[in-house]
Design an enzyme around this catalytic site. Structure first.
Site, mmCIF file in Angstrom:
data_model
loop_
_atom_site.group_PDB
_atom_site.id
_atom_site.type_symbol
_atom_site.label_atom_id
_atom_site.label_comp_id
_atom_site.label_asym_id
_atom_site.label_seq_id
_atom_site.Cartn_x
_atom_site.Cartn_y
_atom_site.Cartn_z
ATOM 1 N N HIS B 69 -26.607 -21.880 -55.420
ATOM 2 C CA HIS B 69 -25.769 -22.280 -54.290
ATOM 3 C C HIS B 69 -24.294 -21.917 -54.543
ATOM 4 O O HIS B 69 -23.587 -21.445 -53.656
ATOM 5 C CB HIS B 69 -25.938 -23.796 -54.078
ATOM 6 C CG HIS B 69 -24.980 -24.383 -53.104
ATOM 7 N ND1 HIS B 69 -23.888 -25.124 -53.490
ATOM 8 C CD2 HIS B 69 -24.932 -24.328 -51.744
ATOM 9 C CE1 HIS B 69 -23.217 -25.508 -52.410
ATOM 10 N NE2 HIS B 69 -23.830 -25.041 -51.345
ATOM 11 N N GLU B 72 -23.844 -18.318 -53.960
ATOM 12 C CA GLU B 72 -23.783 -18.040 -52.514
ATOM 13 C C GLU B 72 -22.343 -18.221 -51.997
ATOM 14 O O GLU B 72 -21.810 -17.361 -51.290
ATOM 15 C CB GLU B 72 -24.741 -18.991 -51.778
ATOM 16 C CG GLU B 72 -24.636 -18.982 -50.269
ATOM 17 C CD GLU B 72 -24.555 -20.380 -49.684
ATOM 18 O OE1 GLU B 72 -23.536 -20.700 -49.031
ATOM 19 O OE2 GLU B 72 -25.499 -21.184 -49.882
ATOM 20 N N HIS B 73 -21.691 -19.329 -52.396
ATOM 21 C CA HIS B 73 -20.301 -19.539 -51.960
ATOM 22 C C HIS B 73 -19.402 -18.409 -52.456
ATOM 23 O O HIS B 73 -18.548 -17.915 -51.728
ATOM 24 C CB HIS B 73 -19.767 -20.859 -52.541
ATOM 25 C CG HIS B 73 -20.042 -22.051 -51.686
ATOM 26 N ND1 HIS B 73 -19.041 -22.865 -51.215
ATOM 27 C CD2 HIS B 73 -21.199 -22.577 -51.228
ATOM 28 C CE1 HIS B 73 -19.581 -23.855 -50.496
ATOM 29 N NE2 HIS B 73 -20.885 -23.699 -50.494
ATOM 30 N N GLU B 145 -18.759 -31.118 -51.105
ATOM 31 C CA GLU B 145 -20.065 -30.922 -50.460
ATOM 32 C C GLU B 145 -21.098 -31.842 -51.124
ATOM 33 O O GLU B 145 -21.948 -32.436 -50.449
ATOM 34 C CB GLU B 145 -20.489 -29.447 -50.568
ATOM 35 C CG GLU B 145 -21.732 -29.132 -49.746
ATOM 36 C CD GLU B 145 -22.131 -27.651 -49.793
ATOM 37 O OE1 GLU B 145 -21.424 -26.852 -50.432
ATOM 38 O OE2 GLU B 145 -23.166 -27.315 -49.192
#
Lengths: 427, 428
Positions: B69, B72-73, B145
């Site tokens: 993840h 991905e950022h 997040e």
């Protein structure tokens, strides 16, 4: 292709022929002035009605039949366009060419809709008590459980405080107490009132026979003693802010939820020449991943995962929402307001304006790729008295200038600041 | 005659055009005549893939939780300082990315200049640029997040379910990781993961737009290099048959208890289509037992025992389970009712109900094909080797007997777990 026909006083049929989809959609909309004391009984009308009819007495019977006719769906929603409350009964079903046998799905769906509106299950002059109690229990539970979604809860709290003097600020489905004291008789009264007094807009979209649907709509309301009055008003907020409200609340949250409400003095009822600059301005300020808030508050300052704006155009309101650590509350608020001031000062690049315009055009054009979006466009334009030509609005978006954006932002006033964070409970 | 493989589905009015780009990338096109077009470019790499090696390597690399993840950022950073969002923004294009347990996806939906948008997508996903500074910068954003997720009781419940079902299956790993685990992520680790999983043979491009395969492949030519294909070896794990935990609970700020009951499915097959077939049978079974036309749903709705009741049958290449969830003042009673229902499943599931649910399920899929969003759905199925529209045939093939025998196999006490999030206050 769009065709609109008045069927009788205050009853209109709107037909959108569009063969790009595998489904047809029907949306029967009842419009009445928003009256907060009637929110709860009105919110309960359709949940009660779609739970059983004379021909399909229970929800199970009805659901079985809808599954048999190729998973057709009939659902309801209760929403608002400014201070107009809208009861929607929606049906979605497969077009004939996608059905492998001789089943007449369309007739099946029309019969169910007619059955629901004309032959609900009654006990005397009221809806069936048992069904009403079940729906009251589920609606009250859904109101109570808003707290499970802290972001949404924070937005609701901010909006309630901002519009405490306006029926729009009242919980759309009524409070838990309103729901609990609603009686089967009251809901039935509201149902009759709706049939007799509401403006009725029936939309059908997909592959349709216009004449057949006109006849259906006419027949649907043929026995009703109509007493329609044309008294609907969107009623956007036009008063200036007298004192900015600041509210801090606590709950068991790991992350603070910030919501900031503004009055924009520009709403859905205004001309495109006024709304287009505001929409483009809001895009460049806070909507999406090229906005000032995303690039500065999130990307440059790493203060949050989300920080974005959304608008309630019908009431002329704009909101900013963000999830930030409690210790960064002031820093985040200052950063958001700094970006707001930057738009007002005209500290905007040509690139930002072009991106924001492209966003506005794309959102509009893209909405037409969904039947729901197509219906929504024609419906809102009908109510606000605007042109149905989307190219007209596209051209307005494309023509927006920096000066117009600055002008529209200069009118915006901060109304309410709300922050929910962890800490000692107030209770 | 097209030079590409065309899979035709005349009863749906749909087709899928298939091609393999010379870089090794499998490409799928579902032509649609809408104003919008959608492209999804993704890799079979998600939150669960934290222990792996390439063929020929001796040792497994073990990564901190949340690295897929995080990667991905960070793919949105470019060496020349351009921002992909800014580039998409010029066309008013909506672009985003997500990471699940199984995949990482980058996607856009545009209403103009589709090929230019496709160029941006392929460009930024094929050019990683990680530095100490830009990696550190993301810790604040992803930290928030993670905190946002901590406030979400449904997400908490989901991970409680996975932990209760599985003792060692990495699917229970939190996709976003923890504040601690992401603090250990470095540019070197990100490059290691990128070079392993962002190999074209492990990726897929799915497009739904009014465009041709030739046009797509010529954009691929501009950005995708031919690199040696590498076989990825994910560390295998032994998972016991029975659930890991029979009951778990946690307190959070919720209005009333929310619960999820999970049923572990130990079905094993390397053939993904077989796994799909199993999932479809599970879906129909759950629909008959818990759908809106059945007694269970109507009883709990009418009595108010359960609010917001829902059911699901989820699976991937290494796990499968069925679940029911909802809110209840009496979660124990809801659980008892569930147990009674599944113990009598064989008698409850009637042939007539099975047939009706099967037809309704197929119709629901056809109804869902009405947008360029089908590119997303095609990605989710085809990255594992099954084309989207073939699911309809799999539905048609499932028999009443399949569903009965599945219910006999699955509904065993050893495979069932109950998980509850209770309010902080009140007598629960």
């Amino acid at each position: 292709m769009f065709e609109r026909k008045q069927i009788s006083e205050g009853i209109f049929f709107n037909c959108i022929s569009d063969l790009r989809f595998k489904v047809n959609m029907i949306s029967i909309k009842f419009l009445l002035p928003l009256e907060k004391e009637n929110n709860a009984p009105r919110a309960l009308i359709f949940p009660v009605i779609i739970g059983g009819t004379e021909n399909y007495p229970t929800e199970k019977d009805l659901n079985r039949y809808l599954e048999e006719i190729y998973s057709s769906t009939v659902s309801s929603s209760f929403n608002r366009l400014g201070n107009i409350c809208i009861e929607n009964l929606n049906a979605v079903f497969l077009r004939k060419k996608y059905i492998q046998d001789e089943t007449d799905v369309e007739t099946g769906v029309l019969n169910v809709l007619e059955d629901m509106l004309r032959h609900p299950v009654l006990e005397g002059r009221a809806f069936k008590k048992e069904k009403v109690e079940t729906e009251k229990m589920h609606l009250a539970d859904s109101e109570r459980s808003v707290i499970n979604n802290k972001g949404k809860y924070a937005v609701n709290r901010c909006m309630e405080q901002m519009l405490s003097d306006d029926d729009f600020g009242y919980p759309p489905n009524g409070t838990v107490e309103d729901i609990e004291r609603t009686t089967p008789e009251q809901i039935y009264e509201q149902y009759l009132y709706m049939l007799e007094h509401a403006r009725i807009e029936v939309f059908a979209a997909g592959e349709l026979d216009f004449g057949k649907y006109c006849a259906f709509v006419k027949e649907l309301f043929s026995g009703v003693d109509r007493k329609y009055e044309d008294n609907l008003s969107v009623s956007p907020i036009t008063d200036h802010v007298r004192k900015v409200k600041r509210i801090n609340e606590t709950d068991d949250v790991a992350q603070g939820k910030m919501v900031i409400g503004f009055r924009t003095f520009c709403s859905s009822v205004d001309d495109y020449s006024k709304t287009a600059p505001l929409i483009v301005g809001m895009n460049l300020f806070g909507a999406g991943s090229t906005s000032k808030l995303f690039n500065n508050v999130r990307e440059k300052m790493s203060l949050c995962y989300y920080c974005s704006s959304f608008s309630v155009m019908d009431k002329g309101l704009m909101f900013i929402q963000s999830g930030v650590a409690k210790e960064n509350e002031k820093k985040a608020f200052d950063a958001i307001m700094e970006q707001f001031e930057n738009v007002k000062k005209g500290d905007i690049s040509d690139g930002e304006i072009e991106n924001a315009k492209s966003d506005a055009v794309s959102d509009l054009v893209g909405a037409f790729d969904y039947l729901r979006g197509v219906i929504s466009w024609y419906f809102v334009k009908t109510i606000t008295g605007k042109s149905y030509d989307k190219e007209l609005l596209v051209n307005y978006f494309k023509g927006v200038t920096k000066e117009q954006i600055v002008e529209s932002f200069k009118s915006i006033e901060l109304d309410t600041y709300y922050f929910l964070c962890g800490g000692e409970s107030n209770e | 005659m097209s030079k590409y493989l065309e899979l035709n589905y005349p009863s749906l009015d749909e087709k899928i055009i298939c091609a393999k780009h010379r870089s090794g990338l499998e490409v799928r096109l579902i032509p649609k005549k809408f104003s919008s077009g959608c492209a999804v470019f993704g890799t079979r790499y998600g939150g669960k893939d934290n222990c792996f090696k390439l063929e020929g390597e001796e040792d497994f690399s073990v990564m901190p939780e949340g690295v897929a993840h995080y990667l991905e950022h960070k793919m949105f950073e470019s060496e020349d300082g351009t921002d992909p969002f800014e580039r998409f923004g010029r066309y008013g294009t909506y672009a985003n990315a997500f990471t699940s347990s199984n995949v990482t996806c980058y996607h856009f939906t545009s209403t103009n200049n589709f090929l230019e948008n496709l160029r941006i997508l392929l460009d930024f996903v094929s050019h990683p640029y990680f530095t100490k500074e830009n990696v550190e910068k993301e810790q604040g954003i992803i930290g928030q997040e993670i905190k946002m997720g901590d406030d979400n009781p449904n997400r908490a419940l989901y991970y409680m379910l996975l932990n209760s079902l599985y003792e060692s299956n990495p699917v229970k790993t939190k996709v976003v990781g923890t504040v601690e685990s992401i603090s250990r992520i470095t540019p070197e680790l990100l490059y290691r993961c990128y070079n392993t999983f962002y190999n074209m043979s492990n990726m897929r491009l799915c497009v739904s737009a009014d465009i041709t395969m030739d046009e797509i492949l010529s954009v691929c030519d501009e950005f995708l290099e031919i690199k040696p294909q590498k076989k990825i070896i994910r560390k295998t794990f032994e998972e016991k048959e029975e659930v890991n935990v029979k009951y778990s609970e946690k307190k959070m700020s919720v209005s009333k208890p929310i619960f999820i009951v999970g049923v572990k499915d130990n079905f094993k097959s390397d053939n993904y289509t077989e796994r799909y077939r199993r999932n479809i049978a599970s879906n129909i079974m759950m629909n008959v037992l818990f759908g809106q036309s059945g007694d269970f749903y109507n009883d709990v709705y009418k009595s108010g025992l359960i609010n917001d009741f829902d059911f699901d049958a989820d699976f991937s290449d290494s796990y499968a389970y069925c679940a029911i969830d909802g809110k209840s003042d009496e979660p124990e009673k809801a659980y008892e009712k569930f147990l009674t229902c599944v113990k009598n499943a064989k008698d409850i599931i009637k042939r007539e109900d099975f047939n009706r649910c099967k037809i309704a399920s197929i119709a629901s899929i056809i109804k869902s094909l009405d947008s360029v969003g089908v590119a997303q759905a095609e990605f989710r199925t085809s990255i594992f080797g099954t084309e989207l529209f073939d699911l309809i045939n799999l539905y048609r093939e499932v028999t009443f007997e399949d569903v009965i025998s599945l219910s006999e196999e699955l509904f065993n006490d050893r495979y069932i777990t109950m998980n509850v999030v209770k309010p902080l206050k009140g007598d629960y």
